[in-house]
Write an enzyme that holds these catalytic residues in place. Structure first.
Site, PDB file in Angstrom:
ATOM      1  N   ASP A   1      -7.301  -0.317  -3.358  1.00 49.63           N
ATOM      2  CA  ASP A   1      -5.844  -0.247  -3.463  1.00 49.63           C
ATOM      3  C   ASP A   1      -5.298   0.692  -2.401  1.00 49.63           C
ATOM      4  OD1 ASP A   1      -3.313  -0.673  -4.367  1.00 49.63           O
ATOM      5  OD2 ASP A   1      -3.610   0.187  -6.349  1.00 49.63           O
TER       6      ASP A   1
ATOM      7  N   HIS B   1      -1.074 -11.785  -3.974  1.00 52.34           N
ATOM      8  CA  HIS B   1      -0.405 -10.481  -3.973  1.00 52.34           C
ATOM      9  C   HIS B   1      -0.144 -10.002  -2.546  1.00 52.34           C
ATOM     10  CE1 HIS B   1       0.826  -6.647  -5.586  1.00 52.34           C
ATOM     11  NE2 HIS B   1      -0.092  -6.004  -4.890  1.00 52.34           N
TER      12      HIS B   1
END
Length: 343
Positions: A153, A225
């Site tokens: 992330d 995403h």
């Protein structure tokens, strides 16, 4: 010293390095608690130094953000021009969440959780009786900066000089060198997520799970995403934000989540990302990650400079109430005042 020689205001530590621990604290300032909150914000840097001195290498920082509604109550006077309540983004299938009561954000970070814990304790000792805690999340570094879904992330975070260019306001005097920050707490349906194959998960995210390499344009679905979170300006230049997301969870309660936090010089960039995610780009082409991740909070804050917090300008005096109406024929010739409002 001439005005041109003055040092620029010092930002809060929005660009501090990623750490192993974090606490995200949202509070509502109770009626009558405004001065207590203002005094705490002025002393925040001193509290941070007092705790951080115990282990200078652990990188303890605390960033404070103020909401649109709280700004007028605590500081009054001029406002940052892009400070407003975070909109709700509603698509055909998914809708975002706004925590409208959230007045203050405290984002605590360090490589030792005990330092975050101690600083939060001091903050709450000062605020107790003046605020209501709305949400408190303790985040942790998960392996090599992965979320609980198993993917790295924050790969696309800006670096070097690009960080300040992405997060520091530069066109809103006297609020330059502040930032905006958006937070959202997501909970994941891990049973549904883990029912996918690794290859299926990679198509949802848009990256390889092991190597963190982005899929090619030919492989990457339009509803992944990654595809929906790339924002460009009119000239095609990519607009960056700085993420410091953290996983959190309580496996005994079947709770697994990601706390999204994004710093930016303009909230419009993150709001466009959220519109793409929830509404879709084009509408209906929403972010597939929302089929597995549900938002439970959401708020937008302005992050003043450290100098502003320590020594805020005096609020302008309250305007005097309008004079009583004069009898007909004795007008003083003063036109009516008009107040503009902003969300």
């Amino acid at each position: 010293m001439q005005a041109g020689d003055l040092e620029p205001p010092e930002p809060q530590a929005v660009s501090a390095p990623l750490t192993r621990a974090a606490i995200f604290l949202l509070v509502q300032v109770d009626a009558g608690g405004e001065q207590t909150a203002k005094d705490l914000l002025a002393d925040l840097a001193g509290l941070q130094r007092a705790v951080g001195f115990r282990d200078a290498g652990a990188g303890l920082t605390c960033v404070a953000g103020i909401s649109s509604a709280a700004w007028d109550r605590i500081y009054g006077g001029p406002r940052p021009k892009e400070l407003h309540e975070l909109p709700v983004f509603s698509g055909e299938k998914h809708t975002s969440v706004v925590t409208a009561e959230a007045d203050l954000l405290f984002h605590l970070r360090a490589d030792r959780h005990d330092l975050c814990f101690e600083l939060e304790t001091l903050i709450m000792d000062r605020l107790r009786g003046a605020v209501t805690v709305l949400d408190e999340v303790q985040g942790f570094r998960y392996f090599d900066a992965r979320d609980v879904l198993g993917f790295v992330d924050g790969t696309e975070n800006p670096t070097g000089r690009g960080v300040e260019q992405a997060v520091l306001v530069d066109d809103d005097e006297p609020f330059n060198r502040g930032s905006y920050v958006v937070v959202q707490k997501y909970l994941h349906d891990m049973r549904a997520w883990n029912a996918l194959t690794t290859e299926q998960q990679e198509l949802v995210i848009g990256r390889r799970k092991l190597s963190d390499v982005e899929l090619s344009d030919e492989e990457k679905p339009a509803d992944s995403h990654i595809a929906l979170n790339v924002i460009t300006d009119d000239e095609g230049n990519e607009l960056d934000i700085l993420r410091d997301n953290m996983p959190f969870g309580r496996p005994g309660h079947d709770e697994f989540g990601t706390y999204f936090i994004g710093y930016t010089k303009s909230p419009a960039v993150i709001e466009k990302m959220l519109d793409n995610m929830f509404v879709g780009s084009p509408p209906g082409n929403y972010d597939r990650i929302l089929d597995f991740s549900t938002p439970h909070t959401g708020a937008l804050f302005y992050v003043p400079t450290a100098d502003f917090l320590e020594d805020p300008p005096d609020a302008p005096p309250e305007p005097e109430p309008p004079a009583a109406a004069t009898p007909a024929g004795t007008s003083l010739g003063i036109g009516s005042l008009r107040r503009s409002t902003r969300s």
